[in-house]
Design a protein around this motif. Sequence first.
Motif, PDB file in Angstrom:
ATOM      1  N   ASN A  27     -18.052  22.933 -99.348  1.00 10.08           N
ATOM      2  CA  ASN A  27     -16.610  22.924 -99.096  1.00 10.08           C
ATOM      3  C   ASN A  27     -16.341  22.395 -97.686  1.00 10.08           C
ATOM      4  O   ASN A  27     -17.275  22.135 -96.925  1.00 10.08           O
ATOM      5  CB  ASN A  27     -15.991  24.321 -99.317  1.00 10.08           C
ATOM      6  CG  ASN A  27     -16.592  25.364 -98.407  1.00 10.08           C
ATOM      7  OD1 ASN A  27     -16.769  25.150 -97.216  1.00 10.08           O
ATOM      8  ND2 ASN A  27     -16.912  26.526 -98.982  1.00 10.08           N
ATOM      9  N   ASN A  28     -15.073  22.254 -97.346  1.00 14.75           N
ATOM     10  CA  ASN A  28     -14.718  21.686 -96.049  1.00 14.75           C
ATOM     11  C   ASN A  28     -15.153  22.574 -94.883  1.00 14.75           C
ATOM     12  O   ASN A  28     -15.497  22.067 -93.816  1.00 14.75           O
ATOM     13  CB  ASN A  28     -13.212  21.421 -95.972  1.00 14.75           C
ATOM     14  CG  ASN A  28     -12.800  20.230 -96.809  1.00 14.75           C
ATOM     15  OD1 ASN A  28     -13.615  19.356 -97.103  1.00 14.75           O
ATOM     16  ND2 ASN A  28     -11.545  20.201 -97.214  1.00 14.75           N
ATOM     17  N   ALA A  29     -15.146  23.884 -95.073  1.00 11.29           N
ATOM     18  CA  ALA A  29     -15.545  24.790 -94.000  1.00 11.29           C
ATOM     19  C   ALA A  29     -17.028  24.617 -93.655  1.00 11.29           C
ATOM     20  O   ALA A  29     -17.392  24.507 -92.483  1.00 11.29           O
ATOM     21  CB  ALA A  29     -15.263  26.239 -94.386  1.00 11.29           C
ATOM     22  N   THR A  30     -17.873  24.571 -94.677  1.00 13.31           N
ATOM     23  CA  THR A  30     -19.300  24.407 -94.397  1.00 13.31           C
ATOM     24  C   THR A  30     -19.609  22.999 -93.903  1.00 13.31           C
ATOM     25  O   THR A  30     -20.449  22.825 -93.023  1.00 13.31           O
ATOM     26  CB  THR A  30     -20.160  24.729 -95.640  1.00 13.31           C
ATOM     27  OG1 THR A  30     -19.783  23.874 -96.709  1.00 13.31           O
ATOM     28  CG2 THR A  30     -20.012  26.182 -96.046  1.00 13.31           C
ATOM     29  N   SER A  31     -18.902  22.008 -94.429  1.00 18.08           N
ATOM     30  CA  SER A  31     -19.113  20.635 -93.942  1.00 18.08           C
ATOM     31  C   SER A  31     -18.725  20.526 -92.469  1.00 18.08           C
ATOM     32  O   SER A  31     -19.429  19.900 -91.672  1.00 18.08           O
ATOM     33  CB  SER A  31     -18.291  19.641 -94.764  1.00 18.08           C
ATOM     34  OG  SER A  31     -18.747  19.603 -96.088  1.00 18.08           O
ATOM     35  N   GLY A  32     -17.607  21.136 -92.100  1.00 22.13           N
ATOM     36  CA  GLY A  32     -17.185  21.124 -90.703  1.00 22.13           C
ATOM     37  C   GLY A  32     -18.190  21.808 -89.799  1.00 22.13           C
ATOM     38  O   GLY A  32     -18.488  21.330 -88.695  1.00 22.13           O
ATOM     39  N   LEU A  33     -18.732  22.930 -90.258  1.00 19.55           N
ATOM     40  CA  LEU A  33     -19.732  23.640 -89.470  1.00 19.55           C
ATOM     41  C   LEU A  33     -21.007  22.815 -89.317  1.00 19.55           C
ATOM     42  O   LEU A  33     -21.598  22.761 -88.227  1.00 19.55           O
ATOM     43  CB  LEU A  33     -20.046  24.991 -90.114  1.00 19.55           C
ATOM     44  CG  LEU A  33     -20.981  25.911 -89.347  1.00 19.55           C
ATOM     45  CD1 LEU A  33     -20.425  26.220 -87.967  1.00 19.55           C
ATOM     46  CD2 LEU A  33     -21.210  27.191 -90.120  1.00 19.55           C
ATOM     47  N   VAL A  34     -21.440  22.157 -90.383  1.00 18.15           N
ATOM     48  CA  VAL A  34     -22.634  21.311 -90.310  1.00 18.15           C
ATOM     49  C   VAL A  34     -22.426  20.194 -89.291  1.00 18.15           C
ATOM     50  O   VAL A  34     -23.287  19.925 -88.456  1.00 18.15           O
ATOM     51  CB  VAL A  34     -22.999  20.737 -91.694  1.00 18.15           C
ATOM     52  CG1 VAL A  34     -24.006  19.603 -91.569  1.00 18.15           C
ATOM     53  CG2 VAL A  34     -23.549  21.823 -92.587  1.00 18.15           C
ATOM     54  N   TRP A  35     -21.268  19.536 -89.354  1.00 19.10           N
ATOM     55  CA  TRP A  35     -21.006  18.445 -88.404  1.00 19.10           C
ATOM     56  C   TRP A  35     -20.873  18.970 -86.981  1.00 19.10           C
ATOM     57  O   TRP A  35     -21.330  18.331 -86.032  1.00 19.10           O
ATOM     58  CB  TRP A  35     -19.777  17.647 -88.825  1.00 19.10           C
ATOM     59  CG  TRP A  35     -20.117  16.694 -89.905  1.00 19.10           C
ATOM     60  CD1 TRP A  35     -19.744  16.750 -91.215  1.00 19.10           C
ATOM     61  CD2 TRP A  35     -20.955  15.542 -89.782  1.00 19.10           C
ATOM     62  NE1 TRP A  35     -20.295  15.708 -91.918  1.00 19.10           N
ATOM     63  CE2 TRP A  35     -21.043  14.951 -91.056  1.00 19.10           C
ATOM     64  CE3 TRP A  35     -21.642  14.956 -88.735  1.00 19.10           C
ATOM     65  CZ2 TRP A  35     -21.782  13.797 -91.303  1.00 19.10           C
ATOM     66  CZ3 TRP A  35     -22.373  13.811 -88.977  1.00 19.10           C
ATOM     67  CH2 TRP A  35     -22.450  13.238 -90.238  1.00 19.10           C
TER      68      TRP A  35
END
Length: 104
Positions: A44-52
């Motif tokens: 999801n966008n939350a985990t993608s944002g955290l990864v980046w």
Amino acid sequence: MNPLRLVYLGLAIWGAIHPMSYFIAWFQEHGWQLGPMIDAWYVNNATSGLVWDLTIAAIALTVWIIAEVAVRRNWWGLIAIPATFGIGVSCGLPLYLFLRTRPV
């Protein structure tokens, strides 16, 4: 060893053990393949944002380590780079600070 170095060392150890416990638990539940774990980072966008966020921080830390090692010749600092990408910024950053603050 001064108290600040002990704090950095404690954070590096905690930053290695705590996240790794989650990674190991995930691997035990889903199998020991890296591909599905990477897929899970982008669910999801939350985990993608955290990864980046963590990826950019890891790259910035790596650039800083290389720049300082080139000037200070503190070769032990380079150990923090594989710790950063193999475990995480939570281990690599305090490890580098621990190594950087050793008496010269």
